[in-house]
Motif scaffolding. Sequence first.
Motif, PDB file in Angstrom:
ATOM      1  N   LEU A 191      76.471  61.055 101.230  1.00 55.57           N
ATOM      2  CA  LEU A 191      77.732  61.339 100.544  1.00 55.57           C
ATOM      3  C   LEU A 191      78.965  61.283 101.440  1.00 55.57           C
ATOM      4  N   CYS A 192      78.828  61.627 102.698  1.00 54.94           N
ATOM      5  CA  CYS A 192      80.016  61.791 103.545  1.00 54.94           C
ATOM      6  C   CYS A 192      80.578  60.471 104.057  1.00 54.94           C
ATOM      7  N   GLY A 193      79.856  59.366 103.898  1.00 50.78           N
ATOM      8  CA  GLY A 193      80.414  58.066 104.270  1.00 50.78           C
ATOM      9  C   GLY A 193      80.245  57.691 105.720  1.00 50.78           C
ATOM     10  N   PRO A 197      81.760  52.913 103.268  1.00 45.18           N
ATOM     11  CA  PRO A 197      82.830  53.647 102.577  1.00 45.18           C
ATOM     12  C   PRO A 197      82.292  54.322 101.323  1.00 45.18           C
ATOM     13  N   ARG A 198      82.573  55.598 101.182  1.00 43.49           N
ATOM     14  CA  ARG A 198      82.005  56.335 100.049  1.00 43.49           C
ATOM     15  C   ARG A 198      82.624  55.926  98.722  1.00 43.49           C
ATOM     16  N   GLN A 199      83.673  55.065  98.753  1.00 44.71           N
ATOM     17  CA  GLN A 199      84.234  54.551  97.497  1.00 44.71           C
ATOM     18  C   GLN A 199      83.235  53.652  96.768  1.00 44.71           C
ATOM     19  N   TYR A 200      82.190  53.179  97.479  1.00 45.10           N
ATOM     20  CA  TYR A 200      81.159  52.385  96.816  1.00 45.10           C
ATOM     21  C   TYR A 200      80.226  53.245  95.959  1.00 45.10           C
ATOM     22  N   LEU A 201      80.252  54.556  96.169  1.00 42.70           N
ATOM     23  CA  LEU A 201      79.390  55.453  95.409  1.00 42.70           C
ATOM     24  C   LEU A 201      79.962  55.672  94.012  1.00 42.70           C
ATOM     25  N   PRO A 202      79.114  56.085  93.052  1.00 41.67           N
ATOM     26  CA  PRO A 202      79.638  56.464  91.729  1.00 41.67           C
ATOM     27  C   PRO A 202      80.655  57.597  91.853  1.00 41.67           C
ATOM     28  N   GLY A 203      81.523  57.678  90.856  1.00 42.83           N
ATOM     29  CA  GLY A 203      82.616  58.654  90.912  1.00 42.83           C
ATOM     30  C   GLY A 203      82.152  60.085  91.083  1.00 42.83           C
ATOM     31  N   ALA A 208      81.422  64.958  94.512  1.00 41.93           N
ATOM     32  CA  ALA A 208      80.493  65.913  95.135  1.00 41.93           C
ATOM     33  C   ALA A 208      80.690  65.965  96.648  1.00 41.93           C
ATOM     34  N   ALA A 209      81.051  64.810  97.231  1.00 40.37           N
ATOM     35  CA  ALA A 209      81.250  64.766  98.683  1.00 40.37           C
ATOM     36  C   ALA A 209      82.448  65.591  99.128  1.00 40.37           C
ATOM     37  N   GLU A 210      83.393  65.846  98.211  1.00 36.67           N
ATOM     38  CA  GLU A 210      84.601  66.581  98.575  1.00 36.67           C
ATOM     39  C   GLU A 210      84.327  68.044  98.917  1.00 36.67           C
ATOM     40  N   ILE A 211      83.145  68.554  98.532  1.00 37.88           N
ATOM     41  CA  ILE A 211      82.868  69.966  98.827  1.00 37.88           C
ATOM     42  C   ILE A 211      82.507  70.167 100.297  1.00 37.88           C
ATOM     43  N   PHE A 212      82.237  69.070 101.026  1.00 40.83           N
ATOM     44  CA  PHE A 212      81.894  69.183 102.445  1.00 40.83           C
ATOM     45  C   PHE A 212      83.145  68.944 103.304  1.00 40.83           C
ATOM     46  N   PRO A 213      83.498  69.858 104.191  1.00 41.37           N
ATOM     47  CA  PRO A 213      84.639  69.592 105.082  1.00 41.37           C
ATOM     48  C   PRO A 213      84.398  68.408 106.001  1.00 41.37           C
ATOM     49  N   LEU A 214      83.119  68.094 106.229  1.00 39.05           N
ATOM     50  CA  LEU A 214      82.769  66.976 107.110  1.00 39.05           C
ATOM     51  C   LEU A 214      83.275  65.643 106.555  1.00 39.05           C
ATOM     52  N   THR A 215      83.386  65.518 105.236  1.00 38.76           N
ATOM     53  CA  THR A 215      83.794  64.262 104.621  1.00 38.76           C
ATOM     54  C   THR A 215      85.225  63.883 105.030  1.00 38.76           C
ATOM     55  N   SER A 216      86.157  64.779 104.803  1.00 38.77           N
ATOM     56  CA  SER A 216      87.562  64.493 105.137  1.00 38.77           C
ATOM     57  C   SER A 216      87.760  64.429 106.651  1.00 38.77           C
ATOM     58  N   ALA A 217      87.055  65.288 107.405  1.00 38.16           N
ATOM     59  CA  ALA A 217      87.192  65.270 108.861  1.00 38.16           C
ATOM     60  C   ALA A 217      86.707  63.944 109.440  1.00 38.16           C
ATOM     61  N   LEU A 218      85.605  63.417 108.892  1.00 37.85           N
ATOM     62  CA  LEU A 218      85.088  62.126 109.351  1.00 37.85           C
ATOM     63  C   LEU A 218      86.083  61.003 109.060  1.00 37.85           C
ATOM     64  N   GLU A 219      86.673  61.016 107.886  1.00 37.21           N
ATOM     65  CA  GLU A 219      87.642  59.973 107.531  1.00 37.21           C
ATOM     66  C   GLU A 219      88.855  60.010 108.465  1.00 37.21           C
ATOM     67  N   LEU A 220      89.334  61.224 108.781  1.00 32.98           N
ATOM     68  CA  LEU A 220      90.480  61.347 109.676  1.00 32.98           C
ATOM     69  C   LEU A 220      90.149  60.815 111.065  1.00 32.98           C
ATOM     70  N   LEU A 221      88.995  61.234 111.604  1.00 35.45           N
ATOM     71  CA  LEU A 221      88.639  60.835 112.967  1.00 35.45           C
ATOM     72  C   LEU A 221      88.388  59.333 113.058  1.00 35.45           C
ATOM     73  N   ARG A 222      87.672  58.785 112.099  1.00 35.62           N
ATOM     74  CA  ARG A 222      87.370  57.361 112.152  1.00 35.62           C
ATOM     75  C   ARG A 222      88.631  56.521 111.945  1.00 35.62           C
ATOM     76  N   SER A 223      89.530  56.964 111.056  1.00 33.34           N
ATOM     77  CA  SER A 223      90.789  56.234 110.851  1.00 33.34           C
ATOM     78  C   SER A 223      91.620  56.222 112.117  1.00 33.34           C
ATOM     79  N   SER A 224      91.682  57.345 112.813  1.00 32.82           N
ATOM     80  CA  SER A 224      92.477  57.399 114.043  1.00 32.82           C
ATOM     81  C   SER A 224      91.889  56.504 115.120  1.00 32.82           C
ATOM     82  N   LEU A 225      90.545  56.379 115.154  1.00 30.74           N
ATOM     83  CA  LEU A 225      89.919  55.522 116.162  1.00 30.74           C
ATOM     84  C   LEU A 225      90.021  54.042 115.799  1.00 30.74           C
ATOM     85  N   LEU A 226      89.869  53.704 114.511  1.00 37.02           N
ATOM     86  CA  LEU A 226      89.855  52.297 114.100  1.00 37.02           C
ATOM     87  C   LEU A 226      91.242  51.669 114.109  1.00 37.02           C
TER      88      LEU A 226
END
Length: 265
Positions: A191-193, A197-203, A208-226
Amino acid sequence: MWQTAIATAVRNQRSNLRAYPWTFTFGHIIEGGYLVLISYFSYYYLIRGELDAQFSVFAGSSNYLAYVIIGGALSIFSTSMIMNVSRALMTEWREGTLEALLLSPSRRNGYFLGNAAQQLYRSGFELVTILLFGYLAGLRLPTPHLLSVLTSGLLFLLSCYAMALVLGSIMLYTRDTYIVQNTFFAVTTLLCGFQFPRQYLPGYLQQAAEIFPLTSALELLRSSLLTGEEVGLSDVPLVLLLSFLYIAVGLWCNRRVERGMFERF
């Protein structure tokens, strides 16, 4: 609290050096190297370098190898951090030292922080080794925006720590680590991507992935690195709110489970 954290970190480091071999760490490094090789061969020999047109839109970058290598390395890093912090009390129970810990006046938050600090040393070594291996496979990143990388990296660590506390209380309540942790990591990996990209998952799975803080934290860290650019701070309050909520729930649940164990035994 900090005295407890430092004492716990030093004790764990000494016991690990004396009692446990490095095979556990090498196992994670081999797993990371295997993941890098699979990503490399899949990209060049299976999909022949062609990507779905929506990938760069969802991922924010067309650099597929960097995307999956960073995701794989952070997946192994977060698994190692969460697993070892969450199993701390279970390890005390198995080694027969939990009763002494429950009777001690030490702050429980300091105890968990000490476990996290000691585990950061081992997990950080695994992460650096996997990224070096990924560099040999073609991992190339732009010059990072240091403040964004530092901020998102600290949020990623905070989210790992917060989720470990909740997972640890479940393990202690069920007296099980194998089924609980493997189920938890299978769900978060999907779920966390980490790998796509988790946008490929069903809505409903994206929500459901939004309940994990790891999801948004991973997106922030990977975006800053990429991207190497300053990332937006719109997701920071969400990561902080979820992380502090998980920490509060985890500490409360651990106290409840500990009290039940103490009264029972």
